[in-house]
Design a protein around this motif. Structure first.
Motif, mmCIF file in Angstrom:
data_model
loop_
_atom_site.group_PDB
_atom_site.id
_atom_site.type_symbol
_atom_site.label_atom_id
_atom_site.label_comp_id
_atom_site.label_asym_id
_atom_site.label_seq_id
_atom_site.Cartn_x
_atom_site.Cartn_y
_atom_site.Cartn_z
ATOM 1 N N PHE A 1 -75.898 -33.968 7.117
ATOM 2 C CA PHE A 1 -74.895 -34.483 8.051
ATOM 3 C C PHE A 1 -74.102 -33.404 8.785
ATOM 4 C CE2 PHE A 1 -75.674 -37.944 5.113
ATOM 5 C CZ PHE A 1 -75.879 -38.992 5.983
ATOM 6 N N ASP A 2 -73.495 -32.464 8.016
ATOM 7 C CA ASP A 2 -72.535 -31.563 8.651
ATOM 8 C C ASP A 2 -73.185 -30.691 9.720
ATOM 9 O OD1 ASP A 2 -70.468 -32.667 7.323
ATOM 10 O OD2 ASP A 2 -70.473 -31.214 5.681
ATOM 11 N N ASP A 3 -74.356 -30.168 9.381
ATOM 12 C CA ASP A 3 -75.045 -29.297 10.333
ATOM 13 C C ASP A 3 -75.431 -30.087 11.608
ATOM 14 O OD1 ASP A 3 -76.487 -27.058 11.256
ATOM 15 O OD2 ASP A 3 -78.326 -28.068 10.630
ATOM 16 N N GLN A 4 -75.977 -31.288 11.413
ATOM 17 C CA GLN A 4 -76.406 -32.086 12.585
ATOM 18 C C GLN A 4 -75.192 -32.602 13.366
ATOM 19 O OE1 GLN A 4 -80.441 -33.892 12.468
ATOM 20 N NE2 GLN A 4 -79.859 -34.570 10.448
ATOM 21 N N TRP A 5 -74.091 -32.809 12.646
ATOM 22 C CA TRP A 5 -72.859 -33.224 13.319
ATOM 23 C C TRP A 5 -72.421 -32.140 14.304
ATOM 24 C CZ3 TRP A 5 -69.750 -37.051 14.559
ATOM 25 C CH2 TRP A 5 -68.441 -36.779 14.921
ATOM 26 N N TRP B 1 -77.261 -30.990 -2.795
ATOM 27 C CA TRP B 1 -78.572 -30.368 -2.563
ATOM 28 C C TRP B 1 -79.155 -30.709 -1.170
ATOM 29 C CZ3 TRP B 1 -77.438 -34.242 -5.975
ATOM 30 C CH2 TRP B 1 -78.002 -35.485 -5.720
ATOM 31 N N MET B 2 -78.385 -31.413 -0.362
ATOM 32 C CA MET B 2 -78.899 -31.766 0.963
ATOM 33 C C MET B 2 -77.883 -31.399 2.041
ATOM 34 S SD MET B 2 -80.936 -35.307 1.080
ATOM 35 C CE MET B 2 -79.822 -36.438 0.254
ATOM 36 N N ASP B 3 -78.364 -30.883 3.147
ATOM 37 C CA ASP B 3 -77.465 -30.640 4.262
ATOM 38 C C ASP B 3 -77.973 -31.457 5.442
ATOM 39 O OD1 ASP B 3 -75.708 -29.770 6.099
ATOM 40 O OD2 ASP B 3 -76.399 -27.699 6.160
ATOM 41 N N GLU C 1 -62.390 -42.494 2.247
ATOM 42 C CA GLU C 1 -62.571 -41.043 2.174
ATOM 43 C C GLU C 1 -64.029 -40.679 2.284
ATOM 44 O OE1 GLU C 1 -60.139 -38.532 -0.846
ATOM 45 O OE2 GLU C 1 -60.404 -40.550 -1.659
ATOM 46 N N LYS C 2 -64.308 -39.477 2.793
ATOM 47 C CA LYS C 2 -65.706 -39.029 2.921
ATOM 48 C C LYS C 2 -66.154 -38.407 1.592
ATOM 49 C CE LYS C 2 -67.265 -35.583 5.901
ATOM 50 N NZ LYS C 2 -68.175 -34.730 5.186
ATOM 51 N N THR C 3 -66.408 -39.265 0.593
ATOM 52 C CA THR C 3 -66.784 -38.757 -0.728
ATOM 53 C C THR C 3 -68.057 -39.410 -1.256
ATOM 54 O OG1 THR C 3 -65.301 -40.436 -1.620
ATOM 55 C CG2 THR C 3 -64.440 -38.184 -1.513
ATOM 56 N N THR C 4 -68.600 -40.377 -0.521
ATOM 57 C CA THR C 4 -69.764 -41.107 -1.029
ATOM 58 C C THR C 4 -70.958 -40.891 -0.111
ATOM 59 O OG1 THR C 4 -68.247 -42.800 -1.809
ATOM 60 C CG2 THR C 4 -70.560 -43.427 -1.703
ATOM 61 N N ALA C 5 -72.149 -40.713 -0.739
ATOM 62 C CA ALA C 5 -73.372 -40.634 0.067
ATOM 63 C C ALA C 5 -73.898 -42.050 0.242
ATOM 64 C CB ALA C 5 -74.409 -39.777 -0.642
ATOM 65 N N TYR C 6 -73.984 -42.511 1.470
ATOM 66 C CA TYR C 6 -74.522 -43.848 1.734
ATOM 67 C C TYR C 6 -76.022 -43.740 1.981
ATOM 68 C CZ TYR C 6 -69.692 -45.020 1.806
ATOM 69 O OH TYR C 6 -68.393 -45.173 1.411
ATOM 70 N N LEU C 7 -76.754 -44.639 1.368
ATOM 71 C CA LEU C 7 -78.211 -44.496 1.358
ATOM 72 C C LEU C 7 -78.932 -45.627 2.071
ATOM 73 C CD1 LEU C 7 -78.474 -43.182 -2.327
ATOM 74 C CD2 LEU C 7 -78.513 -41.843 -0.215
#
Ligand SMILES: Nc1ncnc2c1ncn2[C@@H]1O[C@H](COP(=O)(O)OP(=O)(O)O)[C@@H](O)[C@H]1O
Ligand SMILES: O=C(OP(=O)(O)O)[C@H](O)COP(=O)(O)O
Length: 404
Positions: free
Chosen positions: A249-253, A245-247, A296-302
């Motif tokens: 990282f990818d867009d800002q990357w 439900w959040m974008d 792997e890029k599978t976890t959201a770090y908070l």
């Protein structure tokens, strides 16, 4: 010489038009209480106590958005902070507004309707054009002085911010004065020692631009939040996972990775990245992991982890000045507040010159029982703070300086 006239220069008995920034998160149609009310209330109280009739202007939200609402609730909240009645009229510059302004006696306070409900307020234009709008031309004759206290909106060339100072003697309010002085410090002051900037939050694109612009002004950058993960990603770590439900990282990357890669390559020795991160495990608890163990890029770090907070502490303690922009983690959730609160506690414990910026981030101070007095300045500005850090001019401040 002061860069602008202040309330100390204001003639006695002047009828004052004061621009505040009460723009706030809206909950069930009403503004959530926040520092903007406390801070501006002090300016308004000072004006009222000196016997000026005070008419306040402010905006809320943007047309078309859910938070674009009337300022009726703002008037009530402002009154509770000022400790005096604040009248409200649901009109920006029509007959009802004129009547209420004329009826105002010495020491009385009135808030007009959301200035963005007037078609003349937006869009941005040069000050002469804004000064010629019906909004400015019809209101100005009721006043002897214009006070701008809305530092946090000073990056907008809107009628209430740049139009009035062209037609009325213009003064900076107390909030404007304090914010200007602290936030321009990187650009204007010489510090006797290391200058450190702590960068986090979600608006990575903005803060990465700041890092780029601050070459030579800042000695060390300590990173966390979304911006920190983008740097880790550029350094080869598979982090920056977007929850469905959040974008964030990818867009800002896409928009920042070239700048990030260049910054790491050319100024990598100034930049400290997190060595560990925190996430929510299957049982709902906080768990930390070394960045070297992320596969792997599978976890959201908070949040950043505790080893990162420990690594950042001596850098902060060695600094003559620390500027913070953005939280190191999702501090609103107590499990992920350690990074943000940890660095804030260290800053509070030192004698360095410190500025804590960002409307969201500065809320952590109250939420976790820190004392605002332990920081040199806690800003109520977001966009304007960022611009000030990089030395970019703010149109509404320029108008105050021009009038001085
Ligand atoms: N790793 C992260 N993932 C998602 N949100 C984060 C992360 N780290 C920090 N945040 C969020 O950043 C927000 C503050 O940053 P931002 O809105 O950019 O700054 P400002 O304080 O200028 O308003 C906080 O509300 C916090 O929850
Ligand atoms: O809250 C504000 O900006 P900020 O969130 O950057 O601090 C100001 O009131 C400016 O509002 P705007 O960004 O709708 O012009």
């Amino acid at each position: 010489m002061a860069p602008f006239k202040t309330l100390d220069d204001l003639p006695a008995d002047a009828r004052v038009l004061a621009r505040l920034d009460l723009n706030s998160p809206i909950e069930e149609g009403r503004p959530r209480d926040n520092r903007r009310f406390t801070r501006h209330a002090a300016t308004v109280r000072e004006l009222a106590e000196r016997g000026h009739p005070v008419v306040c202007l402010a905006h809320q939200g943007r047309p078309g958005n859910d938070d674009f609402v009337s300022l009726k609730g703002h008037a009530e909240l402002l009154a509770s902070h000022v400790g005096r009645e604040v009248a409200f009229v649901a009109d920006t510059h029509g007959a009802a507004a004129h009547e209420a302004i004329e009826a105002l006696g010495p020491g009385e306070i009135l808030l007009l309707e959301n200035v963005r409900m007037s078609d003349d307020e937006l869009p941005e234009a040069d000050p002469e054009t804004k000064a010629e709008t019906e909004f400015v031309r019809s209101l100005a004759p009721y006043f002897d002085a214009y006070v701008n206290d809305a530092y946090s909106a000073a990056h907008r060339a809107h009628a209430s911010l740049v139009g009035f100072p062209r037609v009325l003697p213009a003064y900076a309010g107390r909030v404007m004065e304090a914010e200007y002085e602290a936030n321009t410090a990187i650009a204007t002051r010489e510090f006797d020692g290391q200058v450190t900037m702590i960068i986090g939050g979600t608006k990575a694109t903005d803060v990465i631009d700041v890092m780029d612009a601050l070459e030579g002004k800042v000695d060390r950058f300590l990173l966390g939040g979304v911006a920190g993960e983008l740097f880790l990603r550029a350094a080869g770590y598979p982090v920056g996972h977007d929850l469905k439900w959040m974008d964030l990282f990818d867009d800002q990357w896409e928009r920042t990775h070239e700048t990030v890669e260049t910054l790491l390559e050319e100024r990598g020795d100034e930049i400290e990245l997190a060595v560990d991160l925190a996430y929510e495990d299957e049982t709902g608890d906080r768990t930390e992991i070394d960045v070297d163990d992320v596969e792997e890029k599978t976890t959201a770090y908070l949040d950043v982890g505790s080893a990162t907070v420990d690594a950042y502490e001596p850098v902060i303690r060695d600094s003559a000045a620390v500027f913070l922009k953005g939280a190191l983690g999702v501090f609103e959730d107590e499990r992920f507040a350690d990074g943000t609160v940890g660095v804030l506690e260290t800053i509070a414990d030192t004698d360095c010159f410190s500025v804590i910026g960002g409307g969201d981030t500065s809320r952590a101070i109250g939420l976790y029982g820190l004392d605002e007095g332990d920081f040199s300045h806690v800003s109520i500005a977001g966009g304007a703070y960022i611009r000030a850090l990089t030395g970019e001019p703010l149109p509404a401040v320029e108008e105050l300086q021009r009038d001085a």
